[in-house]
Design an enzyme around this catalytic site. Sequence first.
Site, mmCIF file in Angstrom:
data_model
loop_
_atom_site.group_PDB
_atom_site.id
_atom_site.type_symbol
_atom_site.label_atom_id
_atom_site.label_comp_id
_atom_site.label_asym_id
_atom_site.label_seq_id
_atom_site.Cartn_x
_atom_site.Cartn_y
_atom_site.Cartn_z
ATOM 1 N N GLY A 1 -51.061 7.678 23.397
ATOM 2 C CA GLY A 1 -51.976 8.535 22.651
ATOM 3 C C GLY A 1 -52.903 9.385 23.502
ATOM 4 N N GLU B 1 -59.190 7.004 26.094
ATOM 5 C CA GLU B 1 -58.482 6.704 24.840
ATOM 6 C C GLU B 1 -58.466 7.931 23.926
ATOM 7 O OE1 GLU B 1 -56.555 5.047 23.173
ATOM 8 O OE2 GLU B 1 -56.986 2.914 23.009
ATOM 9 N N ASP B 2 -57.427 8.026 23.119
ATOM 10 C CA ASP B 2 -57.374 9.084 22.117
ATOM 11 C C ASP B 2 -58.384 8.799 21.004
ATOM 12 O OD1 ASP B 2 -55.961 6.835 21.230
ATOM 13 O OD2 ASP B 2 -54.227 7.949 20.515
ATOM 14 N N ASP C 1 -60.553 2.914 16.881
ATOM 15 C CA ASP C 1 -60.465 2.631 15.445
ATOM 16 C C ASP C 1 -61.186 1.302 15.173
ATOM 17 O OD1 ASP C 1 -59.539 2.965 12.791
ATOM 18 O OD2 ASP C 1 -57.652 1.976 13.198
ATOM 19 N N LYS D 1 -63.661 6.633 15.313
ATOM 20 C CA LYS D 1 -63.626 6.341 13.874
ATOM 21 C C LYS D 1 -64.628 5.223 13.617
ATOM 22 C CE LYS D 1 -59.202 6.555 12.114
ATOM 23 N NZ LYS D 1 -57.945 5.924 11.640
ATOM 24 N N PHE E 1 -56.370 8.359 8.377
ATOM 25 C CA PHE E 1 -55.322 8.307 9.384
ATOM 26 C C PHE E 1 -55.052 9.712 9.915
ATOM 27 C CE2 PHE E 1 -51.110 7.885 11.222
ATOM 28 C CZ PHE E 1 -51.312 6.770 12.015
ATOM 29 N N ASP F 1 -50.104 9.674 16.856
ATOM 30 C CA ASP F 1 -48.806 9.722 16.196
ATOM 31 C C ASP F 1 -48.816 9.047 14.836
ATOM 32 O OD1 ASP F 1 -49.035 7.019 17.489
ATOM 33 O OD2 ASP F 1 -47.064 6.752 16.566
ATOM 34 N N ARG G 1 -47.333 13.805 17.952
ATOM 35 C CA ARG G 1 -48.195 13.737 19.135
ATOM 36 C C ARG G 1 -48.353 15.113 19.777
ATOM 37 N NH1 ARG G 1 -48.999 8.262 20.541
ATOM 38 N NH2 ARG G 1 -47.208 6.911 20.253
HETATM 39 P P1 IMP Z 1 -57.865 0.010 17.460
HETATM 40 O O1 IMP Z 1 -57.437 -1.156 18.308
HETATM 41 O O2 IMP Z 1 -57.847 -0.317 16.000
HETATM 42 O O3 IMP Z 1 -59.194 0.583 17.889
HETATM 43 O O4 IMP Z 1 -56.756 1.093 17.596
HETATM 44 C C1 IMP Z 1 -56.638 1.886 18.700
HETATM 45 C C2 IMP Z 1 -55.285 2.564 18.786
HETATM 46 O O5 IMP Z 1 -54.653 2.684 17.504
HETATM 47 C C3 IMP Z 1 -55.482 3.968 19.281
HETATM 48 O O6 IMP Z 1 -55.344 4.021 20.668
HETATM 49 C C4 IMP Z 1 -54.389 4.733 18.573
HETATM 50 O O7 IMP Z 1 -53.230 4.750 19.370
HETATM 51 C C5 IMP Z 1 -54.127 3.979 17.301
HETATM 52 N N1 IMP Z 1 -54.799 4.629 16.154
HETATM 53 C C6 IMP Z 1 -55.982 4.300 15.585
HETATM 54 N N2 IMP Z 1 -56.308 5.111 14.577
HETATM 55 C C7 IMP Z 1 -55.297 6.009 14.498
HETATM 56 C C8 IMP Z 1 -55.075 7.148 13.655
HETATM 57 O O8 IMP Z 1 -55.857 7.526 12.759
HETATM 58 N N3 IMP Z 1 -53.914 7.838 13.889
HETATM 59 C C9 IMP Z 1 -53.015 7.477 14.857
HETATM 60 N N4 IMP Z 1 -53.213 6.434 15.671
HETATM 61 C C10 IMP Z 1 -54.337 5.704 15.496
HETATM 62 MG MG MG Z 2 -50.903 4.973 18.891
#
Ligand code: IMP
Ligand code: MG
Length: 182
Positions: free
Chosen positions: A43, A98-99, A102, A130, A151, A158, A164
């Site tokens: 990402g 990081e992208d 979440d 987020k 999302f 992606d 992407r």
């Molecule tokens: P977390 O562990 O829930 O913080 O998720 C982090 C990873 O989930 C990010 O690095 C993204 O690759 C993916 N992710 C989280 N939210 C989204 C979204 O809205 N769209 C696409 N990928 C996401």
């Molecule tokens: Mg991802």
Amino acid sequence: MHGDMARILYSSKDIQNRIQAMAREINEAYPEGDLVLLGVLSGSLLFLADLARALDRHVILDFIAVSSYEGGTQSTGVVRMLKDVSVSIEGRDVLLVEDIIDTGLTINYLLENLTTRHPRSLAVCALLDKVAARTAPVPIRFTGFEVPNEFLVGYGLDYQQRYRNLPYVGILKPEVFKLPQA
Ligand code: IMP
Ligand code: MG
């Protein structure tokens, strides 16, 4: 591909402008010497490439890969390390790129894991935050945009490995989620 979008949240221009400002902040925050930009694959790839070019300093580019989503749109909470760092981060300034943050599960796992390698400093730089989806607090040092709890796809993000390569960040039309997987 573009026809699958319901809405564009951040245009390519919005993103590039924000990255220039973030790069200035990062330049000022770190002393001279190598800064390790550690991108979380896949990402962060586009963000890291643009951020690195906006930084007027020496950087070392490295990548790690983890898996936490298993193809869906919800975090499973299970983080697996698929590819570890290639360079030694001991005694170095490390910026984890990081992208999107979440739930925060992925980044907190990585912070814990990387701390054991004794970097000189370890901080997080995320293009998108987020905030409303967070399940545990995450120390984000540099943030691009705070985004709604939806999302998102594009600019590295992606949906089932697609989108992407969009130059912007947007929201998919609801019917795209209902289509059978290609
Ligand atoms: P977390 O562990 O829930 O913080 O998720 C982090 C990873 O989930 C990010 O690095 C993204 O690759 C993916 N992710 C989280 N939210 C989204 C979204 O809205 N769209 C696409 N990928 C996401
Ligand atoms: Mg991802």
